[in-house]
Design a protein around this motif. Structure first.
Motif, PDB file in Angstrom:
ATOM      1  N   SER A   1       0.828  -1.206   0.000  1.00  0.00           N
ATOM      2  CA  SER A   1       0.000   0.000   0.000  1.00  0.00           C
ATOM      3  C   SER A   1       0.863   1.257   0.000  1.00  0.00           C
ATOM      4  O   SER A   1       0.574   2.227  -0.715  1.00  0.00           O
ATOM      5  N   MET A   2       1.948   1.246   0.787  1.00  0.00           N
ATOM      6  CA  MET A   2       2.846   2.402   0.818  1.00  0.00           C
ATOM      7  C   MET A   2       3.538   2.599  -0.529  1.00  0.00           C
ATOM      8  O   MET A   2       3.680   3.719  -1.019  1.00  0.00           O
ATOM      9  N   MET A   3       3.964   1.486  -1.141  1.00  0.00           N
ATOM     10  CA  MET A   3       4.586   1.574  -2.464  1.00  0.00           C
ATOM     11  C   MET A   3       3.601   2.153  -3.480  1.00  0.00           C
ATOM     12  O   MET A   3       3.967   2.982  -4.325  1.00  0.00           O
ATOM     13  N   ARG A   4       2.381   1.690  -3.396  1.00  0.00           N
ATOM     14  CA  ARG A   4       1.350   2.154  -4.329  1.00  0.00           C
ATOM     15  C   ARG A   4       1.106   3.641  -4.184  1.00  0.00           C
ATOM     16  O   ARG A   4       0.981   4.366  -5.176  1.00  0.00           O
ATOM     17  N   GLU A   5       1.043   4.121  -2.944  1.00  0.00           N
ATOM     18  CA  GLU A   5       0.748   5.533  -2.725  1.00  0.00           C
ATOM     19  C   GLU A   5       1.851   6.448  -3.260  1.00  0.00           C
ATOM     20  O   GLU A   5       1.566   7.522  -3.775  1.00  0.00           O
ATOM     21  N   VAL A   6       3.105   6.024  -3.112  1.00  0.00           N
ATOM     22  CA  VAL A   6       4.207   6.842  -3.619  1.00  0.00           C
ATOM     23  C   VAL A   6       4.035   7.099  -5.110  1.00  0.00           C
ATOM     24  O   VAL A   6       4.165   8.231  -5.599  1.00  0.00           O
ATOM     25  N   VAL A   7       3.718   6.034  -5.843  1.00  0.00           N
ATOM     26  CA  VAL A   7       3.590   6.156  -7.295  1.00  0.00           C
ATOM     27  C   VAL A   7       2.218   6.696  -7.692  1.00  0.00           C
ATOM     28  O   VAL A   7       2.110   7.714  -8.381  1.00  0.00           O
ATOM     29  N   TYR A   8       1.171   6.010  -7.245  1.00  0.00           N
ATOM     30  CA  TYR A   8      -0.197   6.342  -7.672  1.00  0.00           C
ATOM     31  C   TYR A   8      -0.624   7.727  -7.209  1.00  0.00           C
ATOM     32  O   TYR A   8      -0.963   8.601  -8.020  1.00  0.00           O
ATOM     33  N   SER A   9      -0.586   7.961  -5.920  1.00  0.00           N
ATOM     34  CA  SER A   9      -1.053   9.247  -5.398  1.00  0.00           C
ATOM     35  C   SER A   9      -0.048  10.361  -5.637  1.00  0.00           C
ATOM     36  O   SER A   9      -0.429  11.520  -5.806  1.00  0.00           O
ATOM     37  N   GLY A  10       1.242  10.001  -5.630  1.00  0.00           N
ATOM     38  CA  GLY A  10       2.245  11.011  -5.951  1.00  0.00           C
ATOM     39  C   GLY A  10       2.007  11.590  -7.329  1.00  0.00           C
ATOM     40  O   GLY A  10       2.129  12.806  -7.547  1.00  0.00           O
ATOM     41  N   LEU A  11       1.619  10.728  -8.270  1.00  0.00           N
ATOM     42  CA  LEU A  11       1.373  11.178  -9.641  1.00  0.00           C
ATOM     43  C   LEU A  11      -0.018  11.796  -9.810  1.00  0.00           C
ATOM     44  O   LEU A  11      -0.162  12.872 -10.386  1.00  0.00           O
ATOM     45  N   ARG A  12      -1.054  11.123  -9.302  1.00  0.00           N
ATOM     46  CA  ARG A  12      -2.412  11.605  -9.582  1.00  0.00           C
ATOM     47  C   ARG A  12      -2.718  12.921  -8.866  1.00  0.00           C
ATOM     48  O   ARG A  12      -3.399  13.787  -9.422  1.00  0.00           O
ATOM     49  N   LEU A  13      -2.237  13.083  -7.647  1.00  0.00           N
ATOM     50  CA  LEU A  13      -2.473  14.327  -6.919  1.00  0.00           C
ATOM     51  C   LEU A  13      -1.303  15.291  -7.071  1.00  0.00           C
ATOM     52  O   LEU A  13      -1.498  16.499  -7.215  1.00  0.00           O
ATOM     53  N   GLY A  14      -0.093  14.754  -7.082  1.00  0.00           N
ATOM     54  CA  GLY A  14       1.085  15.611  -7.148  1.00  0.00           C
ATOM     55  C   GLY A  14       1.294  16.292  -8.482  1.00  0.00           C
ATOM     56  O   GLY A  14       1.934  17.342  -8.552  1.00  0.00           O
TER      57      GLY A  14
END
Length: 327
Positions: free
Chosen positions: A96-109
């Motif tokens: 889940s942490m790995m996913r958030e770095v990539v997924y949320s880092g990109l979609r929100l960041g």
């Protein structure tokens, strides 16, 4: 004719100036910090909401008749704690942490990067505060983030699922290797592409869900926040962030739950019962009925609601600490 190129207000002039210089002046600095802030804030949100996420996945994987008591979230949670231990509610945390770095880092960041870039590319024809620009920016950011993060998302689902004889995965890297072997074994003539396709199983559902969730979550947060400030109802601060995130959490839960059910089913389909997303949708409709697409909605709302509130409040707070203006 020359007067047509002049913006009507000083504020609009400032927006155009900022947009035209954003790629050079803040593209390498502020956008990078926004990515980091988005990743960290969403990792914190996932850490808080992971137990709810695990219960939601267990509910969505059950193929029994919708509405039975055995699939109620409190029943699933109690059974997990009793038979697998309380620590089972932390399953899939690393993935889940790995996913958030990539997924949320990109979609929100990267949301604001694409928003600024599209505004500049459109020459101001798309209103800066308009919903169309926001939806387009969120769609692009979510598409990239969802695709790149699919292997981590798949590993998270696999590690959160129930296994009567105990989890077959020692850790997240062992899970990646096992998923790769599944595909490589089934496609002996092309093991590399078979393994890669296995890691990207369900990517179409993941991407659709990512787009639906991100446009409904990010755009509604942005729009509600903007509307409340413009009408003078609330000022910038934690109260405004909480109010906007509460609305965003409910809205994105309603829109994304059906796709989430399909995504979870396909990703956990080790026996390849479904030929793909369309076949999974058909199977659910025929065997379980349309309400099955809202299995786990209570926990989806609880999880996304908590996740949305924590992530946006943390995101705004981290931005402030980094000297970046509010979203």
């Amino acid at each position: 004719m020359a007067s047509r190129t002049v913006t009507s207000t000083p504020e609009e002039k400032l927006v155009v100036l900022e947009s035209s210089t954003s790629a050079s002046s803040q593209g390498g600095s502020q956008y990078g910090l926004k990515f980091a802030a988005a990743a960290v804030s969403n990792m914190a949100a996932s850490a808080v909401s992971n137990p709810v996420d695990v219960i939601k996945v267990r509910q969505q994987l059950k193929t029994a008749t919708p509405g039975i008591r055995g699939n109620a979230f409190w029943t699933v949670g109690y059974q997990m704690a009793r038979t697998e231990g309380v620590l089972s509610l932390g399953s899939g945390m690393t993935a889940s942490m790995m996913r958030e770095v990539v997924y949320s880092g990109l979609r929100l960041g990267t949301y604001e990067y694409f928003k600024d870039s599209l505004y500049t590319a459109a020459g101001g024809s798309l209103p800066k505060e308009g919903l169309t620009l926001k939806v387009l920016a969120a769609t692009i950011a979510a598409t990239i983030g969802s695709f790149v993060a699919n292997p981590a998302d798949l590993a998270k689902v696999r590690m959160q699922a129930y296994y009567p004889n105990g989890s077959p995965y020692r850790n997240v890297f062992n899970c990646y290797a096992a998923v790769w072997r599944e595909g490589a074994t089934k496609e002996a003539s092309s093991p590399f592409w078979g393994g890669l396709r296995s890691l990207y199983r369900g990517v179409d559902a993941t991407t659709v869900r990512g787009i639906i969730l991100s446009t409904s979550q990010i755009c509604s947060y942005d729009q509600v926040k903007q509307s409340l400030k413009k009408r003078g109802i609330m000022e910038e601060g934690i109260g405004l962030h909480l109010t906007a995130s509460l609305f965003a959490g409910l809205f994105c839960s309603i829109t994304s739950n059906p796709v989430d059910v399909v995504k979870v089913r396909v990703m956990n389909d080790k026996e390849r019962r479904y030929k793909g997303v369309v076949d999974c949708v058909r199977s659910i409709m025929v065997n379980e009925g349309p309400l099955a697409f809202f299995k786990g909605f209570g926990m989806c709302w609880a999880r996304l609601g908590v996740h949305t509130i924590v992530s946006f409040i943390a995101f705004e707070r981290i931005r402030g600490l980094l000297g970046i203006s509010p979203m």
